[in-house]
Design an enzyme around this catalytic site. Structure first.
Site, PDB file in Angstrom:
ATOM      1  N   SER A   1       0.851  -1.191   0.000  1.00 28.31           N
ATOM      2  CA  SER A   1       0.000   0.000   0.000  1.00 28.31           C
ATOM      3  C   SER A   1       0.884   1.237   0.000  1.00 28.31           C
ATOM      4  CB  SER A   1      -0.884   0.002   1.258  1.00 28.31           C
ATOM      5  OG  SER A   1      -1.531   1.240   1.449  1.00 28.31           O
TER       6      SER A   1
ATOM      7  N   TYR B   1      -2.139  -0.025  10.641  1.00 27.40           N
ATOM      8  CA  TYR B   1      -2.226  -0.492   9.256  1.00 27.40           C
ATOM      9  C   TYR B   1      -0.921  -0.186   8.524  1.00 27.40           C
ATOM     10  CZ  TYR B   1      -3.866  -0.998   4.443  1.00 27.40           C
ATOM     11  OH  TYR B   1      -4.014  -1.378   3.132  1.00 27.40           O
TER      12      TYR B   1
END
Length: 245
Positions: free
Chosen positions: A139, A152
């Site tokens: 990501s 995250y």
């Protein structure tokens, strides 16, 4: 589409929706034999029906190391080997660190980071044998952390670090390690956020920009894995044009 992956065997994790589903379909259309792993096996039936070639549906919980080993063994046993592993399974339970439900931290670490590690470890003997390719769906949060996304981001930074160390260990044996870092993609990930403020902010942002589609990320995967053996595309960063950070 050109069948650039004819004869290749691929295992995709988290294949029941979003990026994983799109990747399984794209690689199948390119000629690969695909093993599609997911917890939600009921959703894999539609994938099997829509794929261009043979798809083996597998029950896979990446947080369970035994399940990872079983899925790799089943894929390699059914198709006679394994050339590509796409580690896509992940969850995004973002929210502020103060007052957080730390059980959600554990779920993200176990799924996003340990899950990718477990499946990679199980698949490595096959990838080493066949000079295969490992694809890690990371990501933009693996590059830049932001408020509300600390844990995250930690999992995605972890995936990136693990992948670079592994690349240095196995590249001389012909195994390519690819990290793909998408920005905001129109998937169901944001719907899983339990913090109402963070969930609303994520939904508002998705409405305010032209997000990536799962197929955009799948095309990046296809590009990386279809390169000649002497070409290693180690990192692809792709954002929506409208995304600033």
């Amino acid at each position: 589409m050109d069948r650039v992956l004819d004869g290749k065997v691929v295992l995709v994790t988290g294949a029941s929706s979003g990026i994983g589903e799109a990747t399984a379909l794209a690689l199948s259309a390119a000629g690969a034999k695909v093993a599609a792993g997911a917890r939600r096996t009921d959703r894999l039936a539609g994938l099997v029906e829509r794929a261009a070639g043979e798809v083996l549906a597998l029950e896979l919980d990446v947080t369970d190391e035994g399940s990872c080993r079983d899925a790799v063994s089943a894929a390699a046993g059914h198709f006679g080997g394994l050339d590509v592993l796409v580690n896509n399974a992940g969850i995004m339970l973002t929210g502020p660190i103060p007052g957080a439900d730390t059980s959600e931290w554990a779920r993200m670490v176990h799924t996003n980071l340990l899950g990718a590690m477990y499946t990679t470890h199980a698949a490595l003997p096959h990838l080493l044998e066949r000079g295969g390719t490992l694809v890690q769906i990371s990501s933009t949060s693996g590059r830049t952390a932001s408020a509300g996304g600390g844990v995250y981001a930690a999992t995605k930074f972890g995936v990136n670090g693990f992948s670079e160390a592994l690349r240095q260990e196995v590249t001389a044996q012909g195994v390519r390690v690819v990290v793909i870092e998408p920005g905001m993609v129109d998937t169901e990930l944001a719907d899983h956020i339990t913090d109402p403020v963070t969930r609303a902010a994520a939904r508002d942002m998705m409405k305010s920009i032209r997000t990536l589609r799962p197929e955009d990320v799948a095309n990046a995967v296809l590009y990386a894995v279809s390169q000649p053996g002497h070409v290693a595309v180690n990192e692809i960063l792709l954002r929506p044009t409208d995304q600033v950070v």
